[in-house]
Structure formats: C-alpha cells, structure tokens
Design a protein around this motif. Structure first.
Motif, mmCIF file in Angstrom:
data_model
loop_
_atom_site.group_PDB
_atom_site.id
_atom_site.type_symbol
_atom_site.label_atom_id
_atom_site.label_comp_id
_atom_site.label_asym_id
_atom_site.label_seq_id
_atom_site.Cartn_x
_atom_site.Cartn_y
_atom_site.Cartn_z
ATOM 1 N N PHE A 33 0.838 -1.192 0.000
ATOM 2 C CA PHE A 33 0.000 0.000 0.000
ATOM 3 C C PHE A 33 0.874 1.243 0.000
ATOM 4 C CE2 PHE A 33 1.018 -0.488 4.432
ATOM 5 C CZ PHE A 33 1.110 0.811 4.905
ATOM 6 N N HIS A 34 0.237 2.354 -0.259
ATOM 7 C CA HIS A 34 0.899 3.655 -0.170
ATOM 8 C C HIS A 34 -0.133 4.671 0.298
ATOM 9 C CE1 HIS A 34 3.669 6.909 -1.008
ATOM 10 N NE2 HIS A 34 2.683 7.527 -1.619
ATOM 11 N N HIS A 35 0.267 5.528 1.225
ATOM 12 C CA HIS A 35 -0.618 6.595 1.690
ATOM 13 C C HIS A 35 -0.285 7.884 0.955
ATOM 14 C CE1 HIS A 35 -1.406 4.482 5.778
ATOM 15 N NE2 HIS A 35 -2.090 3.965 4.789
ATOM 16 N N THR A 36 -1.315 8.581 0.567
ATOM 17 C CA THR A 36 -1.155 9.876 -0.077
ATOM 18 C C THR A 36 -2.210 10.822 0.489
ATOM 19 O OG1 THR A 36 -0.982 11.006 -2.221
ATOM 20 C CG2 THR A 36 -2.598 9.230 -2.063
ATOM 21 N N ARG A 37 -1.937 12.088 0.429
ATOM 22 C CA ARG A 37 -2.818 13.072 1.053
ATOM 23 C C ARG A 37 -4.115 13.263 0.279
ATOM 24 N NH1 ARG A 37 -2.733 18.792 0.904
ATOM 25 N NH2 ARG A 37 -1.003 18.647 -0.540
ATOM 26 N N MET A 38 -4.036 13.230 -1.030
ATOM 27 C CA MET A 38 -5.192 13.541 -1.868
ATOM 28 C C MET A 38 -5.924 12.279 -2.328
ATOM 29 S SD MET A 38 -5.050 16.806 -1.866
ATOM 30 C CE MET A 38 -6.261 17.213 -3.098
ATOM 31 N N MET A 39 -7.244 12.306 -2.217
ATOM 32 C CA MET A 39 -8.087 11.228 -2.726
ATOM 33 C C MET A 39 -8.292 11.471 -4.225
ATOM 34 S SD MET A 39 -9.925 8.496 -2.301
ATOM 35 C CE MET A 39 -10.267 8.234 -0.577
ATOM 36 N N PRO A 40 -8.013 10.476 -5.067
ATOM 37 C CA PRO A 40 -8.208 10.665 -6.505
ATOM 38 C C PRO A 40 -9.682 10.902 -6.839
ATOM 39 C CG PRO A 40 -7.032 8.619 -6.038
ATOM 40 C CD PRO A 40 -7.493 9.169 -4.738
ATOM 41 N N LYS A 41 -9.929 11.923 -7.644
ATOM 42 C CA LYS A 41 -11.296 12.203 -8.079
ATOM 43 C C LYS A 41 -11.771 11.151 -9.083
ATOM 44 C CE LYS A 41 -11.315 17.221 -7.344
ATOM 45 N NZ LYS A 41 -10.287 17.262 -6.372
ATOM 46 N N GLN A 42 -10.831 10.502 -9.759
ATOM 47 C CA GLN A 42 -11.176 9.488 -10.754
ATOM 48 C C GLN A 42 -10.985 8.072 -10.187
ATOM 49 O OE1 GLN A 42 -9.776 10.297 -14.758
ATOM 50 N NE2 GLN A 42 -9.421 12.444 -14.211
ATOM 51 N N LYS A 43 -11.392 7.898 -8.955
ATOM 52 C CA LYS A 43 -11.245 6.610 -8.261
ATOM 53 C C LYS A 43 -11.869 5.458 -9.046
ATOM 54 C CE LYS A 43 -12.865 4.200 -4.178
ATOM 55 N NZ LYS A 43 -13.665 4.256 -2.968
ATOM 56 N N ASP A 44 -13.070 5.673 -9.571
ATOM 57 C CA ASP A 44 -13.754 4.589 -10.294
ATOM 58 C C ASP A 44 -12.956 4.132 -11.514
ATOM 59 O OD1 ASP A 44 -15.791 4.659 -8.452
ATOM 60 O OD2 ASP A 44 -17.090 5.936 -9.679
ATOM 61 N N GLN A 45 -12.333 5.069 -12.228
ATOM 62 C CA GLN A 45 -11.526 4.718 -13.401
ATOM 63 C C GLN A 45 -10.247 3.993 -12.984
ATOM 64 O OE1 GLN A 45 -13.079 7.612 -12.863
ATOM 65 N NE2 GLN A 45 -13.692 8.604 -14.759
ATOM 66 N N LEU A 46 -9.677 4.359 -11.842
ATOM 67 C CA LEU A 46 -8.499 3.654 -11.332
ATOM 68 C C LEU A 46 -8.857 2.220 -10.960
ATOM 69 C CD1 LEU A 46 -6.887 6.352 -9.018
ATOM 70 C CD2 LEU A 46 -5.904 5.439 -11.126
ATOM 71 N N MET A 47 -10.049 2.044 -10.395
ATOM 72 C CA MET A 47 -10.491 0.717 -9.961
ATOM 73 C C MET A 47 -10.937 -0.162 -11.136
ATOM 74 S SD MET A 47 -9.989 0.607 -6.739
ATOM 75 C CE MET A 47 -10.849 -0.923 -6.490
ATOM 76 N N ASP A 48 -11.021 0.422 -12.320
ATOM 77 C CA ASP A 48 -11.440 -0.294 -13.523
ATOM 78 C C ASP A 48 -10.218 -0.826 -14.277
ATOM 79 O OD1 ASP A 48 -13.131 -1.303 -15.517
ATOM 80 O OD2 ASP A 48 -13.128 0.597 -16.622
ATOM 81 N N GLY A 49 -9.312 -1.497 -13.552
ATOM 82 C CA GLY A 49 -8.128 -2.076 -14.186
ATOM 83 C C GLY A 49 -6.918 -1.162 -14.210
ATOM 84 N N GLY A 50 -6.942 -0.090 -13.444
ATOM 85 C CA GLY A 50 -5.822 0.853 -13.418
ATOM 86 C C GLY A 50 -4.631 0.330 -12.636
ATOM 87 N N SER A 51 -3.475 0.891 -12.944
ATOM 88 C CA SER A 51 -2.227 0.529 -12.266
ATOM 89 C C SER A 51 -1.520 1.783 -11.792
ATOM 90 C CB SER A 51 -1.282 -0.210 -13.229
ATOM 91 O OG SER A 51 -1.779 -1.478 -13.559
ATOM 92 N N ILE A 52 -0.620 1.612 -10.843
ATOM 93 C CA ILE A 52 0.302 2.680 -10.480
ATOM 94 C C ILE A 52 1.607 2.372 -11.193
ATOM 95 C CG2 ILE A 52 1.101 1.571 -8.345
ATOM 96 C CD1 ILE A 52 1.259 4.526 -7.217
ATOM 97 N N TYR A 53 2.134 3.362 -11.878
ATOM 98 C CA TYR A 53 3.415 3.243 -12.580
ATOM 99 C C TYR A 53 4.451 3.966 -11.727
ATOM 100 C CZ TYR A 53 1.261 1.298 -16.737
ATOM 101 O OH TYR A 53 0.611 0.475 -17.617
ATOM 102 N N TRP A 54 5.444 3.210 -11.258
ATOM 103 C CA TRP A 54 6.460 3.739 -10.360
ATOM 104 C C TRP A 54 7.630 4.319 -11.150
ATOM 105 C CZ3 TRP A 54 5.250 4.422 -5.488
ATOM 106 C CH2 TRP A 54 4.365 3.559 -4.848
ATOM 107 N N VAL A 55 8.011 5.551 -10.804
ATOM 108 C CA VAL A 55 9.176 6.212 -11.388
ATOM 109 C C VAL A 55 10.347 5.968 -10.447
ATOM 110 C CG1 VAL A 55 10.192 8.417 -12.094
ATOM 111 C CG2 VAL A 55 7.742 7.990 -12.453
#
Length: 137
Positions: A33-55
């Motif tokens: 997991f990772h904690h971040t301050r801001m809640m994504p406004k596009q949460k539903d699109q992230l949950m629709d097969g989205g990934s986090i890409y790490w730099v």
C-alpha cells in the motif's frame, strides 16, 4: 474507462528496493500500500483495471495493479490509502521528470509491459532510451 496513476518511488535505487519494501509490509500481514494526502477524483476509473506506474531514478520502470482506494482517518485529516496487487510488472523504461505527488496517466501514454524474457535484462534507463532512439530496441 480505465486510467492509471504515476508516482515517484522516493528513496528507491532500483526495482529491488521497491520489492524489498513491499515484502517487509507483507511479512507484517499487510498488502502492499501507499498513503497519499489527496483522494483521486477518478477513483472509479483507477479501480477499472488501473495501475500505479512507479518512477525509479528518473524513469517509469515498473507497475502494479491498483486493487483498492480507501479513505482512512489521519491524525489531522483524512488520507488516501492505495492498495496494490503484490505482483510487480516491469515495463519499458520511459523517462519522467521529477514532480510532487502523483499524476494521472492515460493508457495510451503508459509504457508497455516487458515480456518475461525482456524483463530478465535490466538495462539502465539512459541506455534503454538511447537504444530506442537509435532504433535498435
């Protein structure tokens, strides 16, 4: 429609550092997991097969599927907890300048996954970019 997220993996020298950090979490009985301050406004699109890409070290190198986005209570304000699939998927290196926080990433702009044979070769981002520019890679 699916959307992804891109985030700097602060403090990681390489993909193995990220693997080790998440392995320590899982030994404690936590999912990655990772904690971040801001809640994504596009949460539903992230949950629709989205990934986090790490730099890592100036380039997108690896991604993880996002399996949950939770709002949790913090000491002074609520926070967002991003929960990931433990499987790290290596990607073609894609240069990314430093930025704060996280950004959305359209699927068309995301680097493609490496195949299993390609993932065995760990090429530094600068060399990877030079080979691509020369049309060799």
């Amino acid at each position: 429609m699916t959307i992804h997220m891109v985030k700097l993996c602060v403090g990681a020298e390489d993909i193995e550092d990220l693997e080790n950090w998440q392995a320590r979490l899982m030994k404690q009985g936590r999912e990655p997991f990772h904690h971040t301050r801001m809640m994504p406004k596009q949460k539903d699109q992230l949950m629709d097969g989205g990934s986090i890409y790490w730099v890592i070290k100036g380039a997108i190198r690896v991604r993880q599927r996002i399996v949950d986005v939770r709002q949790i209570a913090g000491e002074e304000h609520s926070m967002c907890e991003l929960v990931f699939d433990p499987n790290l998927v290596r990607t073609y290196a894609k240069r990314k300048k430093a930025f704060q926080g996280w950004r959305y990433l359209k699927p068309a702009d995301a680097p493609r996954d490496l195949t299993s044979g390609e993932a065995a070769v760990n090429i530094p981002p600068d060399l990877d970019a030079a080979l691509k520019q020369a049309g060799v890679w």
